[in-house]
Design an enzyme around this catalytic site. Structure first.
Site, PDB file in Angstrom:
ATOM      1  N   HIS A  68      17.827  80.329  24.929  1.00 25.71           N
ATOM      2  CA  HIS A  68      18.580  80.538  26.173  1.00 25.71           C
ATOM      3  C   HIS A  68      19.564  79.400  26.399  1.00 25.71           C
ATOM      4  O   HIS A  68      19.282  78.255  26.038  1.00 25.71           O
ATOM      5  CB  HIS A  68      17.632  80.577  27.380  1.00 25.71           C
ATOM      6  CG  HIS A  68      16.509  81.522  27.229  1.00 25.71           C
ATOM      7  ND1 HIS A  68      15.214  81.096  26.979  1.00 25.71           N
ATOM      8  CD2 HIS A  68      16.472  82.871  27.251  1.00 25.71           C
ATOM      9  CE1 HIS A  68      14.425  82.168  26.880  1.00 25.71           C
ATOM     10  NE2 HIS A  68      15.168  83.249  27.041  1.00 25.71           N
ATOM     11  N   HIS A  70      20.728  77.057  29.181  1.00 25.42           N
ATOM     12  CA  HIS A  70      20.167  76.585  30.443  1.00 25.42           C
ATOM     13  C   HIS A  70      21.261  75.976  31.311  1.00 25.42           C
ATOM     14  O   HIS A  70      22.312  75.573  30.825  1.00 25.42           O
ATOM     15  CB  HIS A  70      19.030  75.597  30.180  1.00 25.42           C
ATOM     16  CG  HIS A  70      17.745  76.283  29.824  1.00 25.42           C
ATOM     17  ND1 HIS A  70      16.635  76.228  30.633  1.00 25.42           N
ATOM     18  CD2 HIS A  70      17.404  77.053  28.766  1.00 25.42           C
ATOM     19  CE1 HIS A  70      15.654  76.937  30.078  1.00 25.42           C
ATOM     20  NE2 HIS A  70      16.100  77.443  28.936  1.00 25.42           N
ATOM     21  N   HIS A  86      17.428  79.049  33.392  1.00 29.52           N
ATOM     22  CA  HIS A  86      18.413  79.744  32.568  1.00 29.52           C
ATOM     23  C   HIS A  86      19.748  79.808  33.296  1.00 29.52           C
ATOM     24  O   HIS A  86      19.797  79.965  34.516  1.00 29.52           O
ATOM     25  CB  HIS A  86      17.945  81.168  32.250  1.00 29.52           C
ATOM     26  CG  HIS A  86      16.705  81.196  31.417  1.00 29.52           C
ATOM     27  ND1 HIS A  86      16.096  82.365  31.063  1.00 29.52           N
ATOM     28  CD2 HIS A  86      15.960  80.206  30.858  1.00 29.52           C
ATOM     29  CE1 HIS A  86      15.032  82.107  30.328  1.00 29.52           C
ATOM     30  NE2 HIS A  86      14.935  80.796  30.207  1.00 29.52           N
ATOM     31  N   HIS A  94      15.801  88.138  34.555  1.00 30.26           N
ATOM     32  CA  HIS A  94      15.769  87.767  33.146  1.00 30.26           C
ATOM     33  C   HIS A  94      15.586  88.977  32.240  1.00 30.26           C
ATOM     34  O   HIS A  94      14.837  89.890  32.545  1.00 30.26           O
ATOM     35  CB  HIS A  94      14.617  86.785  32.866  1.00 30.26           C
ATOM     36  CG  HIS A  94      14.445  86.513  31.406  1.00 30.26           C
ATOM     37  ND1 HIS A  94      15.257  85.636  30.733  1.00 30.26           N
ATOM     38  CD2 HIS A  94      13.623  87.042  30.492  1.00 30.26           C
ATOM     39  CE1 HIS A  94      14.907  85.630  29.465  1.00 30.26           C
ATOM     40  NE2 HIS A  94      13.913  86.474  29.296  1.00 30.26           N
ATOM     41  N   HIS A 103      20.211  87.433  32.586  1.00 26.52           N
ATOM     42  CA  HIS A 103      20.854  86.167  32.918  1.00 26.52           C
ATOM     43  C   HIS A 103      22.040  85.996  31.964  1.00 26.52           C
ATOM     44  O   HIS A 103      21.996  86.482  30.836  1.00 26.52           O
ATOM     45  CB  HIS A 103      19.918  84.977  32.679  1.00 26.52           C
ATOM     46  CG  HIS A 103      18.712  84.939  33.554  1.00 26.52           C
ATOM     47  ND1 HIS A 103      17.546  84.350  33.132  1.00 26.52           N
ATOM     48  CD2 HIS A 103      18.485  85.385  34.803  1.00 26.52           C
ATOM     49  CE1 HIS A 103      16.643  84.426  34.103  1.00 26.52           C
ATOM     50  NE2 HIS A 103      17.190  85.061  35.132  1.00 26.52           N
ATOM     51  N   ASP A 106      20.777  84.475  28.665  1.00 30.87           N
ATOM     52  CA  ASP A 106      19.774  85.159  27.843  1.00 30.87           C
ATOM     53  C   ASP A 106      20.379  85.529  26.488  1.00 30.87           C
ATOM     54  O   ASP A 106      21.454  86.129  26.418  1.00 30.87           O
ATOM     55  CB  ASP A 106      19.268  86.423  28.535  1.00 30.87           C
ATOM     56  CG  ASP A 106      18.388  86.119  29.740  1.00 30.87           C
ATOM     57  OD1 ASP A 106      17.985  84.957  29.916  1.00 30.87           O
ATOM     58  OD2 ASP A 106      18.112  87.071  30.500  1.00 30.87           O
ATOM     59  N   HIS A 147      12.636  77.942  22.780  1.00 30.62           N
ATOM     60  CA  HIS A 147      11.276  77.956  23.319  1.00 30.62           C
ATOM     61  C   HIS A 147      10.249  78.127  22.198  1.00 30.62           C
ATOM     62  O   HIS A 147      10.584  78.559  21.096  1.00 30.62           O
ATOM     63  CB  HIS A 147      11.141  79.075  24.348  1.00 30.62           C
ATOM     64  CG  HIS A 147      11.953  78.828  25.576  1.00 30.62           C
ATOM     65  ND1 HIS A 147      11.426  78.264  26.712  1.00 30.62           N
ATOM     66  CD2 HIS A 147      13.270  79.040  25.844  1.00 30.62           C
ATOM     67  CE1 HIS A 147      12.381  78.154  27.627  1.00 30.62           C
ATOM     68  NE2 HIS A 147      13.509  78.619  27.122  1.00 30.62           N
ATOM     69  N   ARG A 164       9.367  74.591  26.190  1.00 30.82           N
ATOM     70  CA  ARG A 164      10.658  74.280  25.580  1.00 30.82           C
ATOM     71  C   ARG A 164      10.417  73.381  24.368  1.00 30.82           C
ATOM     72  O   ARG A 164       9.974  72.246  24.506  1.00 30.82           O
ATOM     73  CB  ARG A 164      11.563  73.626  26.608  1.00 30.82           C
ATOM     74  CG  ARG A 164      11.784  74.546  27.805  1.00 30.82           C
ATOM     75  CD  ARG A 164      12.416  73.849  28.978  1.00 30.82           C
ATOM     76  NE  ARG A 164      12.457  74.754  30.128  1.00 30.82           N
ATOM     77  CZ  ARG A 164      13.243  74.609  31.165  1.00 30.82           C
ATOM     78  NH1 ARG A 164      14.064  73.562  31.223  1.00 30.82           N
ATOM     79  NH2 ARG A 164      13.230  75.469  32.148  1.00 30.82           N
TER      80      ARG A 164
END
Length: 173
Positions: A68, A70, A86, A94, A103, A106, A147, A164
């Site tokens: 993602h 962020h 995100h 999401h 998002h 994403d 992630h 993360r």
């Protein structure tokens, strides 16, 4: 210098003095793990369809991993929570498969092979390297986060993608 060349030079000098510059067309994020070890790189290129993102990693756990953009350009180990949530300027839910989403940050999952290497190549029209609300270069920047687990592409707010594992601040190049 010809009069025309002098005029062009004057306009360029004024633009430079006024702080005007074109938006970046390329960016990069050097990815580090929680120990501060470099584990890969992500490149971002403005293309006609949006932003082409290529993520290449090594030394990662085999399997699928959520990826993602962020909302904050900060990657403080070990948890990388400094990168915020995100990137989501439109305040959607999401998930690439969520009817109320996704998002802007994403992205598809990254698949890591048994040898710990992985590559993701995707294009998104939900972010930009230019100006406006979809820009990854807003006041506090943005980061790319990998992630530990697979993103289920539906569950708000994170897709159950786990902790993360790696993070990189997105910088213009």
């Amino acid at each position: 210098m010809t009069p025309r060349a002098a005029a062009v030079a004057g306009v360029l000098l004024l633009a430079r003095c006024a702080g005007l510059r074109s938006a970046p067309t390329r960016a990069v994020a050097d990815l580090e793990d929680a120990r501060g070890q470099r584990v890969g790189v992500a490149t971002f290129d403005e293309v006609a369809a949006g932003v082409r993102i290529v993520v290449e990693v090594r030394g990662q756990t085999p399997g699928e991993h959520g990826v993602h953009v962020h909302e904050v350009g900060r990657c403080e180990p070990p948890g990388f929570t400094s990168a915020g949530g995100h990137f989501n300027p439109e305040r959607k839910q999401h998930g690439l498969e969520n009817p109320a989403g996704p998002h802007a940050g994403d992205l598809p999952n990254l698949t890591v092979a048994a040898d710990g290497t992985g590559r993701l190549e995707t294009t998104t029209g939900r972010i930009t390297l230019g100006g406006g609300p979809a820009s990854v270069f807003d006041g506090d920047g943005s980061a790319l986060v990998i992630h530990a687990a697979r993103d289920d592409m539906r569950t708000d707010p994170t897709g159950n993608s786990g902790v993360r594992a790696a993070c990189g601040v997105i910088v213009a190049r």
